[in-house]
Design a protein around this motif. Structure first.
Motif, PDB file in Angstrom:
ATOM      1  N   ILE A   1       1.005  -1.094  -0.034  1.00  0.00           N
ATOM      2  CA  ILE A   1       0.086  -0.238  -0.052  1.00  0.00           C
ATOM      3  C   ILE A   1       0.904   1.143  -0.126  1.00  0.00           C
ATOM      4  CG2 ILE A   1      -1.951   1.170   1.428  1.00  0.00           C
ATOM      5  CD1 ILE A   1      -2.691  -1.401   0.310  1.00  0.00           C
ATOM      6  N   GLU A   2       0.756   2.225  -0.822  1.00  0.00           N
ATOM      7  CA  GLU A   2       1.228   3.170  -0.803  1.00  0.00           C
ATOM      8  C   GLU A   2       0.324   4.447  -0.577  1.00  0.00           C
ATOM      9  OE1 GLU A   2       4.037   6.480  -3.926  1.00  0.00           O
ATOM     10  OE2 GLU A   2       3.165   4.593  -4.639  1.00  0.00           O
ATOM     11  N   ASN A   3       0.435   5.285   0.436  1.00  0.00           N
ATOM     12  CA  ASN A   3      -0.279   6.286   0.772  1.00  0.00           C
ATOM     13  C   ASN A   3       0.087   7.656   0.007  1.00  0.00           C
ATOM     14  OD1 ASN A   3      -0.346   4.505   3.350  1.00  0.00           O
ATOM     15  ND2 ASN A   3      -2.333   5.401   3.125  1.00  0.00           N
ATOM     16  N   VAL A   4      -0.665   8.211  -0.805  1.00  0.00           N
ATOM     17  CA  VAL A   4      -0.417   9.644  -1.413  1.00  0.00           C
ATOM     18  C   VAL A   4      -1.328  10.525  -1.232  1.00  0.00           C
ATOM     19  CG1 VAL A   4       0.423  10.782  -3.754  1.00  0.00           C
ATOM     20  CG2 VAL A   4       0.837   8.197  -3.259  1.00  0.00           C
ATOM     21  N   GLY A   5      -1.370  11.267  -0.228  1.00  0.00           N
ATOM     22  CA  GLY A   5      -2.478  12.129   0.345  1.00  0.00           C
ATOM     23  C   GLY A   5      -2.386  13.543  -0.410  1.00  0.00           C
ATOM     24  N   GLY A   6      -3.329  14.258  -0.046  1.00  0.00           N
ATOM     25  CA  GLY A   6      -3.395  15.700  -0.667  1.00  0.00           C
ATOM     26  C   GLY A   6      -4.414  15.866  -1.623  1.00  0.00           C
ATOM     27  N   ALA A   7      -4.914  17.343  -1.613  1.00  0.00           N
ATOM     28  CA  ALA A   7      -5.928  17.652  -2.652  1.00  0.00           C
ATOM     29  C   ALA A   7      -7.302  16.591  -2.790  1.00  0.00           C
ATOM     30  CB  ALA A   7      -5.118  17.960  -3.963  1.00  0.00           C
ATOM     31  N   GLY A   8      -7.468  16.206  -1.529  1.00  0.00           N
ATOM     32  CA  GLY A   8      -8.944  15.556  -1.489  1.00  0.00           C
ATOM     33  C   GLY A   8      -8.881  14.240  -2.327  1.00  0.00           C
ATOM     34  N   GLY A   9      -7.563  13.743  -2.461  1.00  0.00           N
ATOM     35  CA  GLY A   9      -7.447  12.379  -3.042  1.00  0.00           C
ATOM     36  C   GLY A   9      -7.157  12.566  -4.379  1.00  0.00           C
ATOM     37  N   THR A  10      -6.893  13.852  -5.012  1.00  0.00           N
ATOM     38  CA  THR A  10      -6.866  13.920  -6.585  1.00  0.00           C
ATOM     39  C   THR A  10      -5.394  13.775  -6.854  1.00  0.00           C
ATOM     40  OG1 THR A  10      -6.721  16.274  -6.279  1.00  0.00           O
ATOM     41  CG2 THR A  10      -8.735  15.444  -7.115  1.00  0.00           C
ATOM     42  N   LEU A  11      -4.305  13.834  -5.865  1.00  0.00           N
ATOM     43  CA  LEU A  11      -2.708  13.763  -6.155  1.00  0.00           C
ATOM     44  C   LEU A  11      -2.712  12.235  -6.370  1.00  0.00           C
ATOM     45  CD1 LEU A  11      -0.944  16.079  -3.948  1.00  0.00           C
ATOM     46  CD2 LEU A  11      -1.896  16.596  -6.032  1.00  0.00           C
ATOM     47  N   GLY A  12      -3.205  11.496  -5.527  1.00  0.00           N
ATOM     48  CA  GLY A  12      -2.825  10.095  -5.607  1.00  0.00           C
ATOM     49  C   GLY A  12      -3.485   9.393  -6.778  1.00  0.00           C
ATOM     50  N   ALA A  13      -4.638   9.940  -7.217  1.00  0.00           N
ATOM     51  CA  ALA A  13      -5.455   9.485  -8.527  1.00  0.00           C
ATOM     52  C   ALA A  13      -4.790   9.752  -9.734  1.00  0.00           C
ATOM     53  CB  ALA A  13      -6.968   9.968  -8.520  1.00  0.00           C
ATOM     54  N   THR A  14      -4.170  11.206  -9.626  1.00  0.00           N
ATOM     55  CA  THR A  14      -3.304  11.595 -10.977  1.00  0.00           C
ATOM     56  C   THR A  14      -2.055  10.777 -10.749  1.00  0.00           C
ATOM     57  OG1 THR A  14      -4.083  13.834 -10.441  1.00  0.00           O
ATOM     58  CG2 THR A  14      -1.955  13.389 -11.749  1.00  0.00           C
ATOM     59  N   LYS A  15      -1.509  10.490  -9.935  1.00  0.00           N
ATOM     60  CA  LYS A  15      -0.317   9.411  -9.750  1.00  0.00           C
ATOM     61  C   LYS A  15      -0.479   8.101 -10.854  1.00  0.00           C
ATOM     62  CE  LYS A  15       3.060   6.918  -7.290  1.00  0.00           C
ATOM     63  NZ  LYS A  15       4.405   7.392  -6.641  1.00  0.00           N
ATOM     64  N   VAL A  16      -1.515   7.469 -10.286  1.00  0.00           N
ATOM     65  CA  VAL A  16      -1.971   6.299 -11.090  1.00  0.00           C
ATOM     66  C   VAL A  16      -2.553   6.425 -12.305  1.00  0.00           C
ATOM     67  CG1 VAL A  16      -3.603   4.129 -11.024  1.00  0.00           C
ATOM     68  CG2 VAL A  16      -2.599   5.173  -8.682  1.00  0.00           C
ATOM     69  N   ALA A  17      -3.058   7.561 -12.500  1.00  0.00           N
ATOM     70  CA  ALA A  17      -3.622   7.738 -14.215  1.00  0.00           C
ATOM     71  C   ALA A  17      -2.439   7.819 -15.038  1.00  0.00           C
ATOM     72  CB  ALA A  17      -4.311   9.283 -14.062  1.00  0.00           C
ATOM     73  N   LYS A  18      -1.349   8.568 -14.511  1.00  0.00           N
ATOM     74  CA  LYS A  18      -0.205   8.663 -15.058  1.00  0.00           C
ATOM     75  C   LYS A  18       0.849   7.514 -15.007  1.00  0.00           C
ATOM     76  CE  LYS A  18      -0.549  13.834 -15.180  1.00  0.00           C
ATOM     77  NZ  LYS A  18      -1.643  13.755 -16.310  1.00  0.00           N
ATOM     78  N   ALA A  19       0.645   6.430 -14.372  1.00  0.00           N
ATOM     79  CA  ALA A  19       1.415   5.535 -14.017  1.00  0.00           C
ATOM     80  C   ALA A  19       1.472   4.461 -15.369  1.00  0.00           C
ATOM     81  CB  ALA A  19       1.045   4.384 -12.980  1.00  0.00           C
ATOM     82  N   ALA A  20       2.667   3.635 -15.211  1.00  0.00           N
ATOM     83  CA  ALA A  20       2.803   2.708 -16.509  1.00  0.00           C
ATOM     84  C   ALA A  20       1.420   1.534 -16.188  1.00  0.00           C
ATOM     85  CB  ALA A  20       4.105   1.865 -16.291  1.00  0.00           C
ATOM     86  N   PRO A  21       0.697   1.337 -17.482  1.00  0.00           N
ATOM     87  CA  PRO A  21      -0.195   0.575 -17.605  1.00  0.00           C
ATOM     88  C   PRO A  21       0.025  -0.783 -17.686  1.00  0.00           C
ATOM     89  CG  PRO A  21       0.057   1.333 -19.886  1.00  0.00           C
ATOM     90  CD  PRO A  21       1.244   2.029 -18.850  1.00  0.00           C
ATOM     91  N   ASP A  22       0.836  -1.394 -16.572  1.00  0.00           N
ATOM     92  CA  ASP A  22       1.396  -2.850 -16.655  1.00  0.00           C
ATOM     93  C   ASP A  22       0.835  -3.658 -15.415  1.00  0.00           C
ATOM     94  OD1 ASP A  22       4.490  -1.714 -14.901  1.00  0.00           O
ATOM     95  OD2 ASP A  22       2.461  -1.699 -14.314  1.00  0.00           O
ATOM     96  N   GLY A  23      -0.287  -3.002 -14.745  1.00  0.00           N
ATOM     97  CA  GLY A  23      -0.642  -3.686 -13.530  1.00  0.00           C
ATOM     98  C   GLY A  23      -0.043  -3.864 -12.256  1.00  0.00           C
ATOM     99  N   TYR A  24       1.068  -3.015 -12.384  1.00  0.00           N
ATOM    100  CA  TYR A  24       1.851  -3.108 -10.817  1.00  0.00           C
ATOM    101  C   TYR A  24       1.519  -1.842 -10.127  1.00  0.00           C
ATOM    102  CZ  TYR A  24       4.058  -7.105 -12.631  1.00  0.00           C
ATOM    103  OH  TYR A  24       4.089  -8.541 -13.022  1.00  0.00           O
ATOM    104  N   THR A  25       0.681  -0.868 -10.633  1.00  0.00           N
ATOM    105  CA  THR A  25       0.258   0.481 -10.047  1.00  0.00           C
ATOM    106  C   THR A  25      -1.052   0.561 -10.092  1.00  0.00           C
ATOM    107  OG1 THR A  25       2.353   1.282 -10.389  1.00  0.00           O
ATOM    108  CG2 THR A  25       0.346   2.841  -9.403  1.00  0.00           C
ATOM    109  N   VAL A  26      -1.945   0.413  -9.116  1.00  0.00           N
ATOM    110  CA  VAL A  26      -3.441   0.361  -9.092  1.00  0.00           C
ATOM    111  C   VAL A  26      -3.984   1.426  -8.213  1.00  0.00           C
ATOM    112  CG1 VAL A  26      -3.709  -1.783 -10.232  1.00  0.00           C
ATOM    113  CG2 VAL A  26      -4.173  -1.459  -7.613  1.00  0.00           C
TER     114      VAL A  26
END
Ligand code: MLT
Length: 314
Positions: A51-76
């Motif tokens: 589990i990686e906690n990426v807090g801030g901006a009401g959850g949008t920072l963490g969601a952005t990180k995953v939206a931009k992650a490699a689409p290989d199934g290792y970051t959800v």
């Protein structure tokens, strides 16, 4: 050859640790669902889940990180109703909720409770309403930032009560709870996965639940719903789901979805979640297409409500 490569490349998936990004601080309700789920996923998935906690901006920072992650199934991403509320709050969102993710299935629905610091001179909802009315302009309400579940519930609560409150944002409702326990803030709307133990220990006061029906959790079953307490039609429960970056291979998504369906039937997972008021979704809602359809409906439902509040994060 390319097809063969891509299929074989994922036939062994997972071959390294899978990261579930939680877009809020450790110890809060979103983190709680993620850690419980990771336990139940380990067996059917095989391999390590972190589990990686990426807090801030009401959850949008963490969601952005995953939206931009490699689409290989290792970051959800494990996220909640914020997927449907943030787009109306952030004018320069770094991702499109419906276009930039693969929908992997839903997990649960979690009720919310309206709680207050133990020193608040009110011992039931009617007394809380009186106190709020008498202290207009001096009330501090904690939340996990614009776009969080506690923000949405707090916004609706203020609108229904017709009382504006100063909102104090945190990176999650775990740190918010710390300040509520310390009496630094007055009230908060938070999920039962985070509040049940504090209510049972008497360290915070509980006034009402936000769902249309009362809760069956013994320590919460006496709490009135906000609807019956007078805020007619108040009905909020927080849903959680899993998301992968757009373009994640179908073989990976299929394997993850099958493992998720198994995990949601794991007796220990169900016990832990239901003990805190969470309700595991039916298999139908674990279906990716159903999941995406639901989020689209929620975007259309909450977008206008949030916009009408005229609150913007930026
Ligand atoms: C929320 O209010 O969105 C959540 O409680 C945040 C968290 O999980 O800490």
């Amino acid at each position: 050859a390319l097809l063969a490569t891509s299929v074989s490349a994922f036939a062994e998936y997972p071959e390294k640790p899978i990261t579930i990004v939680v877009p809020f601080a450790a110890g809060g309700p979103t983190d709680k669902v993620a850690r419980d789920l990771a336990e139940a996923l380990r067996k059917p998935m095989g391999g390590t889940i972190v589990i990686e906690n990426v807090g801030g901006a009401g959850g949008t920072l963490g969601a952005t990180k995953v939206a931009k992650a490699a689409p290989d199934g290792y970051t959800v991403l494990l996220h909640h109703i914020g997927m449907a509320t943030s787009p109306a709050l952030y004018r320069n969102m770094q991702y499109k909720t419906l276009d930039d993710f693969e929908y992997m299935g839903m997990i649960n629905e979690v009720p919310m409770t309206v709680i207050g610091r133990s020193t608040l001179p009110a011992n039931n909802y009617a007394e809380l309403a009186k106190w709020l009315d008498a202290n207009k302009g001096k009330i501090n309400m904690a939340n996990a930032g614009l776009g969080s579940a506690s923000h949405l519930c707090g916004l609706l609560f203020q609108q229904s009560m017709k009382i504006d409150m100063t909102t104090v944002p945190y990176k999650g409702t775990a740190p918010a709870m710390t300040d509520l326990l310390g009496g630094q803030v007055d009230i908060m709307c938070d999920q039962t996965t985070n509040t049940t133990s504090q209510i049972e220990s008497g360290k915070v006061k509980a006034f009402a639940v936000t769902t249309a029906k009362k809760l069956t959790t013994p320590s919460l079953s006496k709490l009135p719903t906000l609807d019956e307490a007078g805020l007619k039609g108040f009905n909020v429960s927080i849903w959680h789901g899993l998301y992968a970056p757009k373009g994640t291979p179908k073989a990976v998504l299929d394997k993850f979805n099958a493992a998720l369906k198994t995990a949601l039937k794991d007796a220990e997972f169900i016990k832990r979640e239901e003990a805190l008021g969470a309700v595991i979704v039916t298999d139908a809602r674990v279906n990716p297409a159903e999941h995406k359809k639901f989020v689209e409906a929620e975007l259309n439902k909450w977008g206008p409500v949030i916009k009408a509040a005229g609150q913007y994060a930026d």
